[in-house]
Design a protein around this motif. Structure first.
Motif, PDB file in Angstrom:
ATOM      1  N   GLY A  39       0.688  -1.233  -0.137  1.00  0.00           N
ATOM      2  CA  GLY A  39      -0.137  -0.035  -0.057  1.00  0.00           C
ATOM      3  C   GLY A  39       0.845   1.300  -0.243  1.00  0.00           C
ATOM      4  O   GLY A  39       0.267   2.102   0.609  1.00  0.00           O
ATOM      5  N   ARG A  40       1.830   1.247  -0.834  1.00  0.00           N
ATOM      6  CA  ARG A  40       2.666   2.531  -0.641  1.00  0.00           C
ATOM      7  C   ARG A  40       2.157   3.501  -1.535  1.00  0.00           C
ATOM      8  O   ARG A  40       2.603   4.637  -1.840  1.00  0.00           O
ATOM      9  N   GLY A  41       1.235   3.198  -2.437  1.00  0.00           N
ATOM     10  CA  GLY A  41       0.687   4.109  -3.541  1.00  0.00           C
ATOM     11  C   GLY A  41       1.496   4.448  -4.896  1.00  0.00           C
ATOM     12  O   GLY A  41       1.157   5.178  -5.600  1.00  0.00           O
ATOM     13  N   GLU A  42       2.688   3.648  -4.672  1.00  0.00           N
ATOM     14  CA  GLU A  42       3.666   4.021  -5.924  1.00  0.00           C
ATOM     15  C   GLU A  42       4.613   2.854  -6.080  1.00  0.00           C
ATOM     16  O   GLU A  42       5.151   2.487  -5.173  1.00  0.00           O
ATOM     17  N   THR A  43       4.597   2.409  -7.309  1.00  0.00           N
ATOM     18  CA  THR A  43       5.568   1.344  -7.511  1.00  0.00           C
ATOM     19  C   THR A  43       6.230   1.803  -8.580  1.00  0.00           C
ATOM     20  O   THR A  43       6.367   2.954  -9.008  1.00  0.00           O
ATOM     21  N   GLY A  44       6.845   0.823  -9.682  1.00  0.00           N
ATOM     22  CA  GLY A  44       7.568   1.187 -10.701  1.00  0.00           C
ATOM     23  C   GLY A  44       8.371   0.073 -11.503  1.00  0.00           C
ATOM     24  O   GLY A  44       8.002  -0.942 -11.072  1.00  0.00           O
ATOM     25  N   VAL A  45       9.166   0.466 -12.166  1.00  0.00           N
ATOM     26  CA  VAL A  45      10.024  -0.502 -12.830  1.00  0.00           C
ATOM     27  C   VAL A  45      11.456  -0.226 -12.763  1.00  0.00           C
ATOM     28  O   VAL A  45      11.999   1.053 -12.918  1.00  0.00           O
ATOM     29  N   THR A  46      12.321  -1.101 -12.751  1.00  0.00           N
ATOM     30  CA  THR A  46      13.723  -0.781 -12.504  1.00  0.00           C
ATOM     31  C   THR A  46      14.503  -1.811 -13.560  1.00  0.00           C
ATOM     32  O   THR A  46      14.209  -2.867 -13.561  1.00  0.00           O
ATOM     33  N   LEU A  47      15.286  -1.063 -14.297  1.00  0.00           N
ATOM     34  CA  LEU A  47      16.579  -1.773 -15.115  1.00  0.00           C
ATOM     35  C   LEU A  47      17.829  -1.664 -14.263  1.00  0.00           C
ATOM     36  O   LEU A  47      18.321  -0.629 -14.140  1.00  0.00           O
ATOM     37  N   HIS A  48      18.135  -2.977 -14.035  1.00  0.00           N
ATOM     38  CA  HIS A  48      19.583  -3.047 -13.389  1.00  0.00           C
ATOM     39  C   HIS A  48      20.423  -4.173 -13.903  1.00  0.00           C
ATOM     40  O   HIS A  48      20.012  -5.031 -14.726  1.00  0.00           O
ATOM     41  N   GLN A  62      15.433   3.917 -13.678  1.00  0.00           N
ATOM     42  CA  GLN A  62      13.953   3.361 -13.070  1.00  0.00           C
ATOM     43  C   GLN A  62      12.931   4.294 -13.413  1.00  0.00           C
ATOM     44  O   GLN A  62      13.118   5.594 -13.835  1.00  0.00           O
ATOM     45  N   LYS A  63      11.742   4.057 -13.361  1.00  0.00           N
ATOM     46  CA  LYS A  63      10.504   4.917 -13.836  1.00  0.00           C
ATOM     47  C   LYS A  63       9.339   4.573 -12.757  1.00  0.00           C
ATOM     48  O   LYS A  63       8.882   3.268 -12.626  1.00  0.00           O
ATOM     49  N   PRO A  64       9.050   5.710 -12.060  1.00  0.00           N
ATOM     50  CA  PRO A  64       7.709   5.137 -11.175  1.00  0.00           C
ATOM     51  C   PRO A  64       6.347   5.088 -11.944  1.00  0.00           C
ATOM     52  O   PRO A  64       6.044   5.477 -12.958  1.00  0.00           O
ATOM     53  N   ILE A  65       5.561   4.569 -11.262  1.00  0.00           N
ATOM     54  CA  ILE A  65       4.093   4.163 -11.358  1.00  0.00           C
ATOM     55  C   ILE A  65       3.135   4.438 -10.343  1.00  0.00           C
ATOM     56  O   ILE A  65       3.447   3.675  -9.524  1.00  0.00           O
ATOM     57  N   ALA A  86       9.202  -1.658 -21.377  1.00  0.00           N
ATOM     58  CA  ALA A  86       9.928  -1.717 -22.698  1.00  0.00           C
ATOM     59  C   ALA A  86      10.378  -0.350 -22.964  1.00  0.00           C
ATOM     60  O   ALA A  86      11.458  -0.219 -23.821  1.00  0.00           O
ATOM     61  N   GLU A  87       9.985   0.768 -22.524  1.00  0.00           N
ATOM     62  CA  GLU A  87      10.401   1.831 -22.844  1.00  0.00           C
ATOM     63  C   GLU A  87      11.794   2.068 -22.171  1.00  0.00           C
ATOM     64  O   GLU A  87      12.789   2.945 -22.863  1.00  0.00           O
ATOM     65  N   LEU A  88      11.980   1.550 -20.990  1.00  0.00           N
ATOM     66  CA  LEU A  88      13.410   1.535 -20.515  1.00  0.00           C
ATOM     67  C   LEU A  88      14.444   0.755 -21.054  1.00  0.00           C
ATOM     68  O   LEU A  88      15.414   1.462 -21.380  1.00  0.00           O
ATOM     69  N   VAL A  89      13.931  -0.184 -21.557  1.00  0.00           N
ATOM     70  CA  VAL A  89      15.100  -1.128 -22.567  1.00  0.00           C
ATOM     71  C   VAL A  89      15.315  -0.328 -23.616  1.00  0.00           C
ATOM     72  O   VAL A  89      16.728  -0.435 -24.084  1.00  0.00           O
ATOM     73  N   ILE A  90      14.363   0.268 -24.522  1.00  0.00           N
ATOM     74  CA  ILE A  90      14.656   0.942 -25.522  1.00  0.00           C
ATOM     75  C   ILE A  90      15.441   2.108 -25.392  1.00  0.00           C
ATOM     76  O   ILE A  90      16.516   2.346 -25.957  1.00  0.00           O
ATOM     77  N   ASP A  91      15.220   2.819 -24.446  1.00  0.00           N
ATOM     78  CA  ASP A  91      16.301   3.925 -23.958  1.00  0.00           C
ATOM     79  C   ASP A  91      17.728   3.480 -23.741  1.00  0.00           C
ATOM     80  O   ASP A  91      18.643   3.916 -23.870  1.00  0.00           O
TER      81      ASP A  91
END
Length: 363
Positions: free
Chosen positions: A174-183, A197-200, A221-226
């Motif tokens: 329940g943090r209200g924000e998650t996202g995606v990480t490329l590591h 990283q990009k928050p959602i 997918a957008e992070l991998v493209i970047d």
């Protein structure tokens, strides 16, 4: 030809779970958006594997519940059958279809770490590995194969929520924000340095687990493209620390976890909250509209009263009150005089775009 001359293509190997729901379309998006590189798709037995069917049946029966599970199982089997059919268009249901649609190499493996698999991967002379829910931890010899390293896409903001089903635990906690990480990948699960990283914004109130998992793959997918664009241009990504001290580690959710999740109002499938709409605003002054230009030519603009800043503040407050996000199309004239406005909307999670410089029509 121009792109190939100034930025030679990369040899990219995708190491993927063989599930039929979100990963095939994610890989297809990356490949079609970045032509000119050499792609190899390597499916590995994981959540979509028939070899692990008994274990997966038990886990996903707990996840979806007795009422929903038969329907999800039928859908899974239908997508697996559909994934065997060669396609020329549409949303793919298998990595084999993605390879067929994009002209990529398809090389299924059972164990990415054994000697035979390593020989096959080395023969590709890859520049990098991209892991999309790769169901195996890569050993040292496998990690050493690609010239530029190995990168993993994780459906959470690391270092929190390492391990299984990170999207579920983001909603559950329940943090209200998650996202995606490329590591970067190392021998320890989800522990390599953070590249992007990009928050959602997501909560039980407005997102189901199914919706969030799909969105994580789309954003990923957008992070991998970047990343691939940067590497193709010879720019090494900056790597940030992925602290073990801040990390939390998760397992696959149990029946008790699912029961607790749904009792709080969480939904595993379907839509949660209102139907999504696309919202955008043109950030311009009243005298910059096409109708007003004949009475207020450009050379008079600086002497006229301006209202865009105050109006934008009101709009941002309304959007924040409703937890909504929008795209703001700025005139360059506005940005030049109020540069902090763009930073302000980006800080609040909105998107910035361009409407030109002075609203001059192309005609």
């Amino acid at each position: 030809l121009y792109l190939d001359l100034i930025a030679p293509g990369l040899r990219v190997v995708f190491l993927c779970d063989s599930e039929p729901f979100n990963i095939p379309s994610c890989v297809q998006t990356i490949i079609t958006r970045l032509p000119g590189s050499e792609y190899t798709i390597v499916p590995l037995p994981g959540h979509g594997s028939l070899e692990k069917l008994p274990l997966m049946l038990r886990k996903y029966a707990d996840l979806y519940g007795i009422a929903l599970f038969p329907f999800r199982l039928v859908r899974f089997l239908w997508l697996r059958l559909r994934g065997l059919i060669p396609m020329t268009a549409g949303r793919p249901s298998s990595l084999r279809q993605v390879a067929y649609l994009t002209g990529s190499r398809y090389m299924p493996l059972v164990d990415v770490n054994n000697d035979v698999a390593r020989d096959q991967l080395e023969s590709l002379q890859p520049d990098l590995f991209i892991s999309l829910a790769c169901p195996q931890i890569l050993k040292r010899d496998t990690l050493a194969i690609p010239r530029l390293g190995c990168f993993n896409l994780h459906s959470s903001l690391l270092p929190k929520n390492r391990g299984m089903m990170p999207a579920f635990w983001s909603l559950y906690n329940g943090r209200g924000e998650t996202g995606v990480t490329l590591h970067r990948m190392i021998r320890k699960l989800d522990a390599g340095g953070i590249v992007m990283q990009k928050p959602i914004r997501a909560s039980i109130r407005n997102t189901s687990l199914e919706e969030l998992m799909r969105e994580c793959k789309e954003v990923g997918a957008e992070l991998v493209i970047d990343l691939l664009e940067r590497l193709r241009q010879g720019r090494e990504p900056r790597v940030r620390d992925n602290s073990d001290e801040l990390a939390t580690r998760n397992r696959f959710p149990s029946r008790h976890d699912i029961s607790s999740f749904t009792s709080r109002g969480g939904r595993v499938v379907g839509r949660a909250g209102k139907t999504r709409v696309a919202m955008s605003f043109d950030v311009e002054e009243w005298f910059q509209t096409s109708a007003a230009r004949k009475w207020h030519p450009e050379e008079t603009w600086d002497s006229l009263p301006q209202h865009a800043v105050d109006t934008l503040s009101t709009i941002l407050d309304l959007l924040e009150a409703h937890n909504a996000r929008a795209t703001f199309f700025f005139l360059g004239w506005i940005v030049e005089r109020h540069p902090a406005l763009v930073g302000r909307i980006l800080e609040k999670g909105h998107e910035a775009a361009s409407l030109g410089y002075t609203h001059q029509a192309l005609t």
